[in-house]
Design an enzyme around this catalytic site. Structure first.
Site, short mmCIF file in Angstrom:
data_model
loop_
_atom_site.label_atom_id
_atom_site.label_comp_id
_atom_site.label_asym_id
_atom_site.label_seq_id
_atom_site.Cartn_x
_atom_site.Cartn_y
_atom_site.Cartn_z
N ASP A 122 0.83 -1.20 0.00
CA ASP A 122 0.00 0.00 0.00
C ASP A 122 0.87 1.26 0.00
O ASP A 122 2.08 1.20 0.26
CB ASP A 122 -0.91 -0.04 1.24
CG ASP A 122 -2.23 0.68 1.03
OD1 ASP A 122 -2.32 1.49 0.11
OD2 ASP A 122 -3.16 0.41 1.82
N ASP A 163 -10.71 2.05 -3.43
CA ASP A 163 -11.26 1.71 -2.12
C ASP A 163 -12.77 1.63 -2.16
O ASP A 163 -13.40 1.23 -1.19
CB ASP A 163 -10.85 2.78 -1.09
CG ASP A 163 -9.48 2.49 -0.51
OD1 ASP A 163 -8.96 1.37 -0.68
OD2 ASP A 163 -8.92 3.40 0.15
C1 GLA Z 1 -5.75 1.97 2.19
C2 GLA Z 1 -6.11 0.82 1.28
C3 GLA Z 1 -7.16 -0.03 1.92
C4 GLA Z 1 -6.64 -0.54 3.26
C5 GLA Z 1 -6.22 0.63 4.12
C6 GLA Z 1 -5.50 0.15 5.38
O1 GLA Z 1 -6.80 2.86 2.30
O2 GLA Z 1 -6.52 1.28 0.03
O3 GLA Z 1 -7.50 -1.11 1.10
O4 GLA Z 1 -5.56 -1.41 3.05
O5 GLA Z 1 -5.34 1.50 3.46
O6 GLA Z 1 -5.09 1.19 6.16
#
Ligand code: GLA
Length: 771
Positions: free
Chosen positions: A496, A566
């Site tokens: 990430d 997301d």
């Molecule tokens: C980001 C990612 C999510 C998740 C969060 C965790 O927003 O896109 O899928 O992994 O971080 O903090």
């Protein structure tokens, strides 16, 4: 596929079945673009395509010849200082402050295959016969600077890839300093690249519409189409990553080009950092398309003996509409950009812990979700954020990649073993590039943070960016991540990246280094990816950046799939996957079924709808299975079995967009009310069609759905996967399904009409099989 040099007129002709690309050496030694478009039979004598005219006030290199000016000649790689007063691809600055360069043709070579790009992701070949590469060397004798323009064409794909290499041939200064990091003016022969784009393409008219893919968090890659106007239209990122806001991909299409017909050019940059995609229409109707590292803030010091390599730009051409253009990108990206063990393997169906537990979990909770998921047929359990340091919220612990024993008493390895013992693979979340101030890493190495000395750095999600231009930082991350992954029990990594880069300054580095930092940062990310993927070749990497803020061709080279957003709401996902499909293959799109009410929008959609969307991606779940009813669990079991049996068709089939969720597609329906797409197997005997009706119209008229990509001479059955109505006794000609389509009315009559489909957010999935 062929690359030919015609000595008589100094003309290069790059061609394959899909396009011709022709350019020439001009009388000033620079390169002039002659033609890019539909394939032309090769012959001697394309020189007449060079057009030039006397233009008032144009700067001209030859006295007495007012017709020849770089100001209005179409070029291959325009450089500052030669009379081209449009935006150029390259600006070279010498220590005295001059910004003039004059590269002239020296030589060329044609090689089988395709060389790799040092330190950068790029498309590749598996056998030399798949592609051919032309390398043209130009030289500025005053600066002792060589420029190598590289062109590759693939035998079976209408794509041309381009990149540029600069080599400083000056002799090193007496102190022998040839490494990065000192003042540009110090060493003799040092130059600064202030702009070094990957490629430029001058097209002879401006009769194009541009499509860009734009958005923000949770609404990534929405297509926007507009007619070109005189002046510059740009897509870009200045965020240190490719961004939610614009994807490094654009299309120029003739205004009447649609999904199934018409001319279009697609351009993608294989890069994950600051980028520029610029389309400039000049006052003589020439369209100049350029892509590369964004010049803003960029300044690369090139010392004697050093080389600078630009990222790669991929250009594709079609006469057959946007679906054909997308399919070229899909095939290239899926088979010759993505790499590694998982490239061609069926990807595991995963369940991710994020939306079910967020950071509040213990081992028992995780095991109960995993146990149930395994019973339903899920292959991989992924533990998301919150497992390391003492991270209970987003204020701490990034950088401390050791298990939080409060939550995982037996560590990551203990949990992974228990998951493996269930018969499942185990996956783990990391955010390697970041550091929290509340972390042991920050306390030990405050100088590893990117920040301007004396100024308070900006936080983003309470976190800060590590300086990956420093090899010790990359080493630390490699060591700490491999220590966790070395057990061999982790089969998947979600990588990430959740904030943009600001305060762009590398602590302890000299002034001349700072303009290199953002590119070196991305080179550091690539280097870390390369080391980890080489050391752990069977681990599946999925890229992520607050959803899709770094979903780009560069990442695909290391991670064959990426979390595209997301936003897990089915109705929004249709739009995001639809927009993403213009460039990216279905096999690269991370897609999950999540709980309702949806966590981003509070929208409630049926479980079937959520799966019907997620099938056209890598497929997985992001919810607490224990909270699902028995009936829902049974439905999940069927969905998982369905995905497993259709995975190959979905991953490798040709993808066709049928109805856009962004168009006012049909009279009487609201824009965005419906969408449809399909995949067709290579032999055209099987297809899977997704039809998404988001808003139900009242007392609607008759509706038909027209298909694409089938064999017109074949006979097919069409089966609704949810309600295999007696209609499956009908057969249809492939020609009929593509020309007329089949009926999907809600009127209660006809083979596929059913009052089962009443309401909003309802979707239908059809299997189409040759008899
Ligand atoms: C980001 C990612 C999510 C998740 C969060 C965790 O927003 O896109 O899928 O992994 O971080 O903090």
């Amino acid at each position: 596929m062929d690359i030919v040099f015609h000595k008589s007129g100094n003309v290069f002709h790059i061609m394959n079945r899909g396009f011709s690309y022709i350019f020439t050496v001009l009388k000033n030694g620079q390169l002039g673009q002659l033609y890019f478009g539909a394939p032309l039979a090769d012959r001697d004598g394309f020189e007449h395509m060079l057009v030039a005219a006397h233009r008032d006030m144009a700067p001209c290199p030859f006295e007495g010849d007012g017709d020849f000016s770089m100001e209005d000649i179409k070029q291959e790689y325009p450089v500052n200082g030669n009379g081209d007063l449009r935006n150029v691809a390259c600006v070279v600055e010498t220590p005295d402050g001059a910004r003039n360069a004059d590269f002239r043709y020296v030589s060329h070579r044609i090689l089988p295959g395709k060389p790799t790009l040092n330190g950068l992701p790029a498309t590749y070949v598996e056998r030399d016969g798949e592609a051919e590469t032309l390398e043209i060397t130009l030289r500025d004798d005053l600066l002792d600077l060589r420029m190598i323009l590289s062109y590759t064409t693939y035998r079976d794909l209408p794509v041309l890839t381009r990149n540029v290499r600069f080599v400083n041939d000056s002799i090193a200064a007496d102190d022998g300093s040839t490494t990065g990091g000192t003042d540009a003016a110090d060493a003799d022969g040092t130059v600064t690249l202030r702009r070094a784009l990957s490629a430029s393409l001058d097209l002879p008219d401006a009769h194009w519409s541009m499509m860009q893919f734009t958005g923000a968090w949770a609404r990534e890659r929405r297509p926007q189409t507009f007619r070109l106007h005189t002046g510059v239209q740009e897509i870009y990122s200045l965020r240190g990553h490719s961004s939610h806001q614009f994807n490094p991909f654009l299309i120029l299409k003739r205004p009447n080009t649609n999904e199934s017909a018409g001319e279009a050019i697609g351009a993608a940059l294989v890069y994950s950092g600051n980028f520029l995609g610029s389309v400039e229409v000049d006052n003589y109707h020439v369209t100049r398309l350029m892509m590369g590292i964004h010049p803003e803030g960029f300044a690369w010091t090139l010392r004697p003996g050093e080389t600078f390599q630009t990222p790669e730009m991929v250009v594709a051409y079609t006469r057959d509409g946007l679906n054909a253009l997308s399919q070229s990108f899909h095939t290239l990206f899926r088979t010759r950009l993505a790499r590694g063990y998982w490239r061609d393997r069926p990807r595991p169906i995963l369940i991710n812990s994020w939306e079910s537990t967020y950071m509040r979990f213990d081992e028992a909770k995780l095991l109960s979700i995993a146990g149930k998921a395994h019973e339903l047929g899920i292959d991989l359990f992924v533990l998301d954020d919150g497992w390391f340091g003492h991270r209970d919220d987003a204020t701490s612990s990034l950088g401390d990649w050791t298990a939080d024993r409060r939550k995982l008493p037996d560590g990551v390895e203990g949990l992974a073993r228990k998951i493996n013992d269930l018969g499942m693979m185990f996956g783990l979340w990391f955010e390697p590039e970041m550091v929290s101030r509340d972390s042991d890493l920050y306390r030990a190495h405050p100088d590893w943070m990117i920040r301007v000395p004396g100024r308070e750095p900006l936080q983003g999600r309470n976190q800060y960016e590590l300086d990956l231009s420093k090899s010790e930082v990359v080493d630390y991350l490699f060591d700490s991540m491999s220590a966790i992954l070395a057990s061999g029990r982790v089969s998947y990594v979600k990588w990430d990246m959740n904030r943009s880069i600001t305060d762009v300054f590398s602590q302890g580095r000299p002034a001349a280094f700072q303009g290199e930092l953002l590119h070196r940062q991305i080179l550091g990310v690539y280097a870390l990816y390369e080391r980890l993927t080489s050391a752990l070749p069977k681990v599946l990497f999925e890229s992520c950046a607050s959803g899709g803020a770094r979903f780009d061709p560069g990442m695909l080279y290391y991670a064959p799939q990426g979390w595209i957003s997301d936003d897990t709401d089915a109705a929004e996902r249709v739009k995001i996957q639809f927009g993403t499909s213009y460039a990216y293959p279905v096999s690269s799109m991370g897609s999950h079924v999540s709980a309702v009410p949806n966590h981003q929008l509070m929208r409630v959609t049926p479980l079937k709808t959520r799966a019907d969307v997620a099938y056209f991606g890598t497929f997985g779940y992001e919810l607490d299975v224990n909270r699902m009813t028995d009936g829902e669990q049974e439905q999940m079991r069927r969905q998982i079995a369905f995905m497993k049996s259709h995975r190959e068709l979905i991953d490798t089939g040709d993808f066709f967009r049928l109805i856009s969720p962004f168009d006012e597609s049909e009279v009487g329906l609201q824009p965005g009310a419906e969408a449809a797409w399909m995949v067709v197997s290579a032999d055209r005997r099987h297809a899977l069609v997704g039809y998404y009706r988001m808003i139900m119209p009242v007392n609607e008229g008759y509706r038909t759905l027209r298909l694409a990509g089938l064999d017109p001479a074949e006979t097919y059955t069409v089966r609704d996967t949810e309600f295999p109505l007696p209609a499956s006794r009908f057969t249809y000609g492939g020609d009929e399904l593509m020309a007329r389509g089949f009926d999907i009315s809600d009127t209660g009559f006809g083979p596929f009409t059913t009052d089962m489909y009443q309401g909003d957010y309802l979707t239908r999935l059809f299997e189409v099989d040759a008899v």
